[in-house]
Design an enzyme around this catalytic site. Structure first.
Site, PDB file in Angstrom:
ATOM      1  N   ASP A 131       0.840  -1.208   0.000  1.00  0.00           N
ATOM      2  CA  ASP A 131       0.000   0.000   0.000  1.00  0.00           C
ATOM      3  C   ASP A 131       0.871   1.253   0.000  1.00  0.00           C
ATOM      4  OD1 ASP A 131       0.761  -0.819   2.662  1.00  0.00           O
ATOM      5  OD2 ASP A 131      -0.680   0.591   3.506  1.00  0.00           O
ATOM      6  N   GLU A 150      -0.060  -1.294   5.779  1.00  0.00           N
ATOM      7  CA  GLU A 150       1.063  -0.823   6.609  1.00  0.00           C
ATOM      8  C   GLU A 150       0.992   0.672   6.857  1.00  0.00           C
ATOM      9  OE1 GLU A 150       4.985   0.723   7.757  1.00  0.00           O
ATOM     10  OE2 GLU A 150       3.834   1.248   5.984  1.00  0.00           O
TER      11      GLU A 150
HETATM   12 ZN   LIG Z   1       6.864   2.189   3.951  1.00  0.00          ZN
END
Ligand SMILES: [Zn+2]
Length: 397
Positions: free
Chosen positions: A78, A143
């Site tokens: 992401d 993340e």
């Molecule tokens: Zn990163």
């Protein structure tokens, strides 16, 4: 062997670049990574991986080899959003390649590294380097929203238990051994609302908060830590209040704290410091760690506390020795050893689960989240070579 690995990485340069350009063109904000995960799945299959699976959260796990020494390479798939589009000189989702540099959202943080770990796996497979290893190449999700949550899921639910993990976030091709952790904390005071024309009848929650704000500012000056990762910090990111109307006394006030954790700080110690502030006790304020519970692109909710523990690999750890030896073997010069300023999935892998982590990645972290986000092609190739060489160096060591 190092020469063969480097030659192989150089042969794959255009394939790595083409794959990265595709990854950049496939928008993948946190919790919306489905398309990019499918793109990684296709590439892993084409690269001859022994097994490719997508778990129930939506992480992709590609396997090379089936030996007893289990290692993992991690890149989150992401990215953060574009921000102010006017700041970009290239289309963030088309990107560009100019003078050996790739531009675009995610080039540095961290689709470049994702392309390099996938091709690191390909080189291992082509040269038969896996031997006694099982190497999991992981594209992890969410993340940017909640670092480490993906690896809490992988370690708790997927049955994967690597003996060590390489975090491929940008290190400018240095070998990193940790970073400060962090926490998101709220402090809330309560008051008694009444008509604003006669405030003496009520208790103003904002006035109860005022000495707490001052104490937090002073607390930041007192925080300490060891020299490598640096001292802990605390700052107030937001303040808000409630009141039945703008002609009334405020009945609650809340501050949102961004607490960065030194190697010596824990969740308990950081909360204890705030709870023991005289102003917090005097106001009877509530102190709480925030929760995260956003559904993944596959709809899975895996709630967690917004506590991201510090991790720091010892200077004499065999993982660090192997990381610097792989660098020296490939590139004929000593590796730089350092630490990240920001936080990574290592908070779950090593911070929570005590599985040793090491950091190595292409790109300079200063370009992460910027409109000038970029990565040198040379870094992509060198990183792919390092990812291919590292497992053999580590397991022989
Ligand atoms: Zn990163």
């Amino acid at each position: 062997m190092f020469d063969q690995i480097l030659q192989s990485a150089r042969r794959h340069e255009r394939a790595i670049v083409g794959f990265l350009r595709d990854l950049i063109a496939t928008k993948s904000l946190s919790a919306q990574e489905g398309d990019v995960i499918r793109r990684v799945e296709r590439e892993m299959a084409a690269c001859g991986y022994d097994e490719v699976r997508i778990d129930a959260m939506g992480n992709i796990l590609g396997r090379i080899g089936s030996g007893p020494r289990v290692l993992a390479l991690d890149a989150h798939v992401d990215t953060v959003d574009v921000g102010n589009a006017a700041n970009w000189t290239v289309d963030p989702f088309e990107g560009d390649e100019r003078d050996g540099i790739i531009y675009g959202r995610g080039a540095c943080d961290m689709k470049g590294a994702l392309a390099s770990i996938v091709y690191g796996g390909r080189i291992i497979k082509e040269l038969g380097l896996e031997r006694e290893c099982t190497i999991w190449v992981v594209g992890s999700v969410q993340e940017e929203d909640c670092d480490g949550l993906c690896w809490q899921y992988i370690l708790n639910e997927d049955g994967l238990r690597p003996e060590a993990v390489v975090i491929a976030e940008p290190t400018n091709l240095s070998v990193y051994r940790g970073h400060r952790g962090r926490m998101e904390i709220e402090v809330r005071t309560r008051g008694v609302s009444c008509h604003g024309s006669a405030p003496e009848r009520g208790v103003n929650a904002i006035y109860r908060m005022a000495p707490i704000v001052a104490d937090i500012e002073r607390l930041n000056d007192r925080l300490s830590g060891e020299p490598f990762l640096g001292k802990g910090t605390v700052t107030i990111a937001e303040i808000r209040s409630t009141s039945p109307s703008l002609c009334a006394v405020a009945d609650s006030a809340t501050i949102h704290l961004d607490r960065r954790l030194a190697a010596t700080d824990t969740m308990e110690s950081a909360l204890g410091e705030i709870r023991s502030l005289p102003s917090v006790a005097a106001a009877g304020a509530e102190v709480a760690v925030l929760d995260y519970a956003v559904p993944s692109w596959r709809g899975l909710v895996y709630p967690t506390k917004k506590y991201y523990p510090t991790w720091l690999l010892a200077e004499d750890h065999p993982l660090l020795r192997a990381g610097t030896a792989a660098y020296a073997g490939l590139f004929g010069e000593p590796a730089q050893v350092g630490r990240w300023v920001f936080s990574t999935n290592g908070v779950a892998v090593m911070g929570m689960h005590r599985i040793p982590c090491i950091g190595f990645g292409p790109g300079n972290e200063v370009f992460a989240h910027m409109a000038t986000e970029q990565i040198p092609v040379e870094h992509l190739v060198k990183a792919a070579a390092w990812y291919a060489a590292f497992p053999g160096v580590y397991t022989k060591g």
